[in-house]
Each structure stands twice: as structure tokens, then as C-alpha cells.
Motif scaffolding. Structure first.
Motif, mmCIF file in Angstrom:
data_model
loop_
_atom_site.group_PDB
_atom_site.id
_atom_site.type_symbol
_atom_site.label_atom_id
_atom_site.label_comp_id
_atom_site.label_asym_id
_atom_site.label_seq_id
_atom_site.Cartn_x
_atom_site.Cartn_y
_atom_site.Cartn_z
ATOM 1 N N LEU A 73 -6.971 3.042 13.340
ATOM 2 C CA LEU A 73 -5.694 2.388 13.180
ATOM 3 C C LEU A 73 -5.194 2.542 11.701
ATOM 4 N N VAL A 74 -6.155 2.314 10.850
ATOM 5 C CA VAL A 74 -5.737 2.472 9.322
ATOM 6 C C VAL A 74 -5.169 3.721 9.094
ATOM 7 N N SER A 75 -5.914 4.947 9.578
ATOM 8 C CA SER A 75 -5.290 6.159 9.394
ATOM 9 C C SER A 75 -3.956 6.441 10.402
ATOM 10 N N ARG A 76 -3.666 5.848 11.583
ATOM 11 C CA ARG A 76 -2.665 5.987 12.124
ATOM 12 C C ARG A 76 -1.429 5.152 11.443
ATOM 13 N N CYS A 77 -1.903 4.018 10.926
ATOM 14 C CA CYS A 77 -0.714 3.165 10.059
ATOM 15 C C CYS A 77 -0.189 3.837 8.873
ATOM 16 N N SER A 78 -1.173 4.890 8.202
ATOM 17 C CA SER A 78 -0.745 5.402 7.162
ATOM 18 C C SER A 78 0.229 6.668 7.616
ATOM 19 N N LEU A 79 0.040 7.338 8.738
ATOM 20 C CA LEU A 79 0.738 8.186 9.234
ATOM 21 C C LEU A 79 2.500 7.515 9.473
ATOM 22 N N ILE A 80 2.436 6.344 9.946
ATOM 23 C CA ILE A 80 3.568 5.517 10.261
ATOM 24 C C ILE A 80 4.332 5.193 9.040
ATOM 25 N N ILE A 81 3.437 4.901 8.130
ATOM 26 C CA ILE A 81 4.054 4.484 6.748
ATOM 27 C C ILE A 81 4.917 5.780 6.067
ATOM 28 N N ALA A 82 3.969 6.857 6.271
ATOM 29 C CA ALA A 82 4.632 8.171 5.775
ATOM 30 C C ALA A 82 6.023 8.572 6.263
ATOM 31 N N LEU A 83 5.850 8.255 7.433
ATOM 32 C CA LEU A 83 7.234 8.651 8.420
ATOM 33 C C LEU A 83 8.365 7.761 8.150
#
Length: 237
Positions: free
Chosen positions: A165-175
Motif C-alpha cells: 500500500l505504501v508503494s502504491r500510495c507513492s505512485l498515486i501521489i506522484a501521479l
């Protein structure tokens, strides 16, 4: 640098080697640092040249990254950093809030002088990165702070879910982040650490939920489109 992801015994059993694990960790770290934004193409040949390995080794790392939803393996295009949709983003943040509401009480229940020392050390590193202007390190350390809490909760299943989830949230924030915004306020981490030290469960749960809601609220739907040099993004990782 601390390992941003929990160990996966099943992956080791399947024959994971040190080099494909290094590639895996480098990509995850680059995602958490926003060096590799969503949609970035990951060419197998580039990895082969960077790490002096075979395509078979690279494909092992890419398969694990795809399994953890960090990348997507697309027909005729190969591997790209995953691009969560707005609906997926909302669902991922909802799942993370639910998970961290369970993690924080466990951290308090299992708190020891050593675990509290680890929390303060992580905050010191995060603050040093912020003060030095190293935004990439600050973002990565902010994510690793949440992973540290998951480790200190003492539940390996929660830790595994949090890693994804932390990695996927990082993707979301980057996007979806607003350019120039500070997505993870260090003061909120400091306040959370204080509540953990004081054993204030309800206040800590309220703060972690407010913290994650505030991060989600600062996102917008206009993705950032920029070209990335893979070698530069993975330099030093």
C-alpha cells in the motif's frame, strides 16, 4: 538505506537471487522517491545494461514488481510503472486508513524503549532530509516511517499489506500531487510519535486517519507527464 519492503520468503523459495532483488528494491525505492513516476517505460535492455545481467534475471524482478502492483506488464509495450485510476486511488487510500487504524494501537501495545528510539531516529532522518532540501529522500523517508510503524506493530501480515500500500500510495501521489506541495508533513509524524510515547491510543488513531485524509485531499486528477531517464532515476540505488 533501510529495506523499504518486508522480506518475502515465498519469493526466495522461488529462486530469487541477490541481483534481481537489487533491481526490485531499486525500482521500489525510485517509486517511493518519485524518481520513477507512473507511466514510465522500463526497458529490459536498459536494466541489462545498467546491471550487467541477462534478460531472464531482469524478467524475474519485473514479474515480482508486477505481482506487487508496482508495474504493469502490457502487451506490445512491456513494463511500465503502474498508473492507478482515481477510483483505484480512493480505494487504496481507504484500505491504507483501515490498516493503519489497526497498526497504531499495536505499536502502542508493543512499545519498548528500543522501539520508541527507532521511531525518533526515523523522524530525525526525515527531518534532516527536509532541512537539507533533499525532497526525494524526504518523500522516501516519510513512506518508510509508516513502514517502520507496521514493523513495530509485530504483525507480519499487516506489514506485508502495508509494504504494497505504501508503494502504491507513492505512485498515486506522484501521479496526482499538486506540484510543490509537501505530501507528508513532518510535524504530524512528530505529533504521532508523541502520542505513541504517551500511550494515547484514541488520539493516535484519530491523528493517523486525519493525516492520511489530508494527504489524499491534496491530490488532484491532472497527471504529470514527463520523460524519465532510467539510468538517472536508478543512480545510486
Amino acid at each position: 538505506m533501510p529495506d523499504p519492503r518486508p522480506a518475502d520468503p515465498a519469493a526466495v523459495k522461488r529462486g530469487t537471487t541477490a541481483i534481481d532483488m537489487r533491481i526490485y528494491k531499486a525500482v521500489v525505492t525510485a517509486v517511493m522517491s518519485h524518481r520513477l513516476p507512473p507511466g514510465t517505460h522500463l526497458g529490459e535492455a536498459d536494466f541489462c545494461e545498467l546491471y550487467q545481467v541477462s534478460r531472464t534475471t531482469v524478467r524475474k524482478a519485473l514479474q515480482r514488481l508486477a505481482h506487487d502492483h508496482i508495474i504493469e506488464l502490457r502487451p506490445n509495450r512491456g513494463a511500465v510503472i503502474a498508473s492507478p485510476t482515481p477510483q483505484e486511488a480512493r480505494e487504496i487510500f481507504a484500505a491504507r486508513r483501515a490498516l493503519e487504524r489497526e497498526i497504531v494501537p499495536l505499536v502502542i501495545r508493543h512499545a519498548t524503549p528500543e522501539s520508541l528510539k527507532q521511531i525518533r531516529a526515523a523522524l530525525a532522518a526525515e527531518d534532516a532530509a527536509r532541512r537539507s532540501g533533499d525532497r526525494a529522500a524526504w518523500i522516501r523517508l516519510g513512506g518508510e516511517f509508516h513502514l517502520l510503524l507496521a514493523r513495530l506493530a509485530g504483525n507480519h501480515v499487516l506489514l506485508r499489506f502495508m509494504g504494497e500500500l505504501v508503494s502504491r500510495c507513492s505512485l498515486i501521489i506522484a501521479l496526482y500531487e499538486t506540484p510543490g506541495s509537501a505530501m507528508c508533513e513532518n510535524d504530524e509524524h512528530q505529533d504521532l510519535a508523541t502520542l505513541i510515547e504517551q500511550g494515547k491510543v484514541n488520539q493516535a488513531i484519530h491523528l493517523i486517519e486525519h493525516h492520511l485524509l489530508a494527504i489524499e485531499a491534496r491530490l488532484h486528477l491532472a497527471g504529470q507527464d514527463r520523460k524519465v531517464n532510467l539510468a538517472q532515476a536508478l543512480k545510486g540505488l
